[in-house]
Scaffold this motif. Structure first.
Motif, mmCIF file in Angstrom:
data_model
loop_
_atom_site.group_PDB
_atom_site.id
_atom_site.type_symbol
_atom_site.label_atom_id
_atom_site.label_comp_id
_atom_site.label_asym_id
_atom_site.label_seq_id
_atom_site.Cartn_x
_atom_site.Cartn_y
_atom_site.Cartn_z
ATOM 1 N N GLY A 15 0.624 -1.425 0.251
ATOM 2 C CA GLY A 15 0.360 -0.099 -0.106
ATOM 3 C C GLY A 15 0.880 1.387 -0.218
ATOM 4 N N ALA A 16 0.279 2.489 0.300
ATOM 5 C CA ALA A 16 0.679 4.036 0.409
ATOM 6 C C ALA A 16 2.050 3.600 0.964
ATOM 7 C CB ALA A 16 -0.315 5.435 0.345
ATOM 8 N N ALA A 42 -2.894 -9.201 -7.998
ATOM 9 C CA ALA A 42 -3.220 -7.506 -8.909
ATOM 10 C C ALA A 42 -2.054 -6.782 -7.839
ATOM 11 C CB ALA A 42 -4.259 -7.230 -8.895
ATOM 12 N N ARG A 43 -2.323 -6.614 -7.048
ATOM 13 C CA ARG A 43 -1.843 -5.778 -6.052
ATOM 14 C C ARG A 43 -0.080 -6.039 -6.119
ATOM 15 N NH1 ARG A 43 -5.438 -4.575 -2.592
ATOM 16 N NH2 ARG A 43 -4.284 -6.371 -0.843
ATOM 17 N N ALA A 44 0.083 -7.304 -6.134
ATOM 18 C CA ALA A 44 1.784 -7.869 -5.539
ATOM 19 C C ALA A 44 2.621 -7.483 -7.175
ATOM 20 C CB ALA A 44 1.761 -8.824 -5.486
ATOM 21 N N ALA A 45 1.601 -8.028 -8.392
ATOM 22 C CA ALA A 45 1.810 -7.628 -9.722
ATOM 23 C C ALA A 45 2.242 -6.167 -10.456
ATOM 24 C CB ALA A 45 1.026 -8.848 -11.115
ATOM 25 N N CYS A 75 3.869 -3.970 6.164
ATOM 26 C CA CYS A 75 3.651 -2.754 5.297
ATOM 27 C C CYS A 75 1.727 -2.809 5.704
ATOM 28 C CB CYS A 75 4.153 -1.972 4.546
ATOM 29 S SG CYS A 75 6.035 -1.804 4.914
ATOM 30 N N THR A 76 1.391 -3.673 6.260
ATOM 31 C CA THR A 76 0.410 -3.984 6.432
ATOM 32 C C THR A 76 -1.075 -3.144 7.548
ATOM 33 O OG1 THR A 76 0.355 -6.303 7.883
ATOM 34 C CG2 THR A 76 0.866 -7.058 5.309
ATOM 35 N N PRO A 77 -2.200 -4.136 7.552
ATOM 36 C CA PRO A 77 -3.524 -3.343 8.050
ATOM 37 C C PRO A 77 -2.873 -3.795 9.446
ATOM 38 C CG PRO A 77 -4.536 -4.178 5.948
ATOM 39 C CD PRO A 77 -3.146 -4.827 5.807
ATOM 40 N N ASN A 78 -3.060 -3.075 10.428
ATOM 41 C CA ASN A 78 -3.399 -3.469 12.120
ATOM 42 C C ASN A 78 -2.767 -4.590 12.804
ATOM 43 O OD1 ASN A 78 -1.725 -1.010 11.970
ATOM 44 N ND2 ASN A 78 -3.351 0.508 12.800
ATOM 45 N N VAL A 97 9.113 -3.168 11.974
ATOM 46 C CA VAL A 97 6.781 -3.379 11.449
ATOM 47 C C VAL A 97 6.517 -2.015 11.986
ATOM 48 C CG1 VAL A 97 6.806 -4.133 13.305
ATOM 49 C CG2 VAL A 97 5.070 -4.913 12.238
ATOM 50 N N GLU A 98 5.701 -1.420 10.676
ATOM 51 C CA GLU A 98 4.809 -0.442 10.955
ATOM 52 C C GLU A 98 4.082 -0.755 12.001
ATOM 53 O OE1 GLU A 98 4.425 2.661 10.148
ATOM 54 O OE2 GLU A 98 5.144 2.865 8.618
ATOM 55 N N LYS A 99 4.286 0.856 12.925
ATOM 56 C CA LYS A 99 3.411 0.929 13.771
ATOM 57 C C LYS A 99 1.735 0.608 14.049
ATOM 58 C CE LYS A 99 1.093 4.969 12.234
ATOM 59 N NZ LYS A 99 -0.134 4.414 11.851
ATOM 60 N N PRO A 100 0.931 0.461 15.057
ATOM 61 C CA PRO A 100 0.927 -0.177 16.446
ATOM 62 C C PRO A 100 2.295 -2.064 16.079
ATOM 63 C CG PRO A 100 -1.117 -0.827 16.055
ATOM 64 C CD PRO A 100 -0.590 -0.531 14.095
#
Length: 340
Positions: A15-16, A42-45, A75-78, A97-100
């Protein structure tokens, strides 16, 4: 790391926020992007194509077995952070790891224990520690210019950045709520500046953007520290227009005050010598954060460690409980001994 080439990094989630981590990797001469994982093919490609055809997959287990992967940035959802972190530790890789770190203190502690047992570095992306304004405040406090901090007030106001009502950021099951998704920024910062952990958190929340929200998008947080010190935090995603952000920092110390107004980057320091301007050093926060992670892997210190991530999650979870009960929540759980 056995190869002679740069430290190989796998990005999980495209993601962003992943784009900012990838930009930091491009600018680094110590690390390189070697793979991407996303559950959406699709996002991975698309991410692979945008990054020169770097290897990609939807299977995390497969990617963790790639020999060129030395470390992972999540960088995935929490709500997925803890599960992915356990897999990374089991694979013997380092992790940023992105917070949190997780959405519950129990899960965050379990992740920390996993990495201690694995002998791998766990760092949390509390990126505001790496920004110019926060480093300027930290430098002033560490120098002793304003003495011992007694009161800190920190404000971050802005509008929502979700795409639509299906966004995971406003799903309490996926994000953990506003305290965990955004509030951890200020909770972590004021403790870093204060150089201490709080005794308690008292919080109020409002659903200001819309009554249909399942989370509170406006927070007021009060942290009480040993020695009768206090920090007040205001964190909002409910302000309009959404493109305008407002940041304000004030610190009252035993020997002076520090003020960082919302419309200026330099800090103003007022002490016995009068008023002076404290200019921040220039630089990219995500690049600094990456450097800190790599330094920690080499034996130094990360900007924000796994222990810092655990503390931020515990404070945020306490804040959500305080909103629900209307009472301050003690934070004795922060002083937990992790079993080696």
């Amino acid at each position: 790391m056995e190869r002679d080439s740069a430290f190989g990094v796998l990005i999980v989630g495209t993601g962003a926020i992943a784009e900012l981590h990838i930009a930091a990797l491009r600018a680094s001469d110590r690390a390189e992007l070697v793979g991407l994982v996303d559950t959406d093919p699709a996002r991975a490609a698309a991410a692979s194509y945008a990054n020169g055809g770097v290897r990609s997959t939807t299977d995390l287990t497969e990617a963790l077995a790639w020999p060129e992967v030395d470390g992972v940035i999540v960088c995935t959802p929490n709500g997925s952070h803890a599960t992915i972190a356990h897999a990374v530790a089991a694979a013997g890789k380092h992790l940023l790891v992105e917070k949190p770190l997780a959405t519950t203190t129990v899960d965050a502690l379990a992740v920390l224990e996993d990495f201690r047992r694995a002998g791998r570095v766990l760092a949390t992306a509390q990126t505001h520690r790496a920004y110019d304004y926060s480093l300027a405040v930290k430098s002033a406090l560490d120098s002793g210019r304003i003495g011992d901090p007694l009161v800190i007030r920190a404000t971050l106001l802005g509008g929502w950045i979700w795409g639509d009502w299906r966004s995971w950021a406003i799903d309490p099951g996926a994000s953990g709520g506003h305290s965990l998704h955004n509030g951890v920024h200020l909770l972590d910062l004021v403790c870093w500046w204060m150089g201490a952990r709080p005794d308690s958190v008292y919080a109020r929340g409002r659903k200001q953007t819309a009554g249909e929200l399942e989370i509170y998008d406006y927070l007021e947080l009060v942290l009480r520290f040993p020695g009768n010190k206090i920090a007040q935090c205001e964190m909002s995603r409910a302000h309009r227009p959404g493109v305008i952000s407002h940041r304000d920092v004030q610190v009252i110390g035993t020997a002076g005050t520090l003020s960082l107004p919302w419309d200026a980057e330099p800090s103003l320091v007022l002490d016995e010598q009068g008023m002076s301007v404290l200019l921040p050093a220039g630089g990219n926060g995500f690049a600094r954060q990456l450097t800190g992670w790599l330094d920690a892997i080499a034996g130094g210190d990360a900007l924000a460690s796994g222990e810092d991530g655990l503390a931020a999650v515990a404070m945020a979870e306490a804040a959500e409980l305080s909103i629900a009960t209307g009472q301050p929540v003690p934070l004795t759980a922060l002083a937990v001994e992790v079993v080696p």
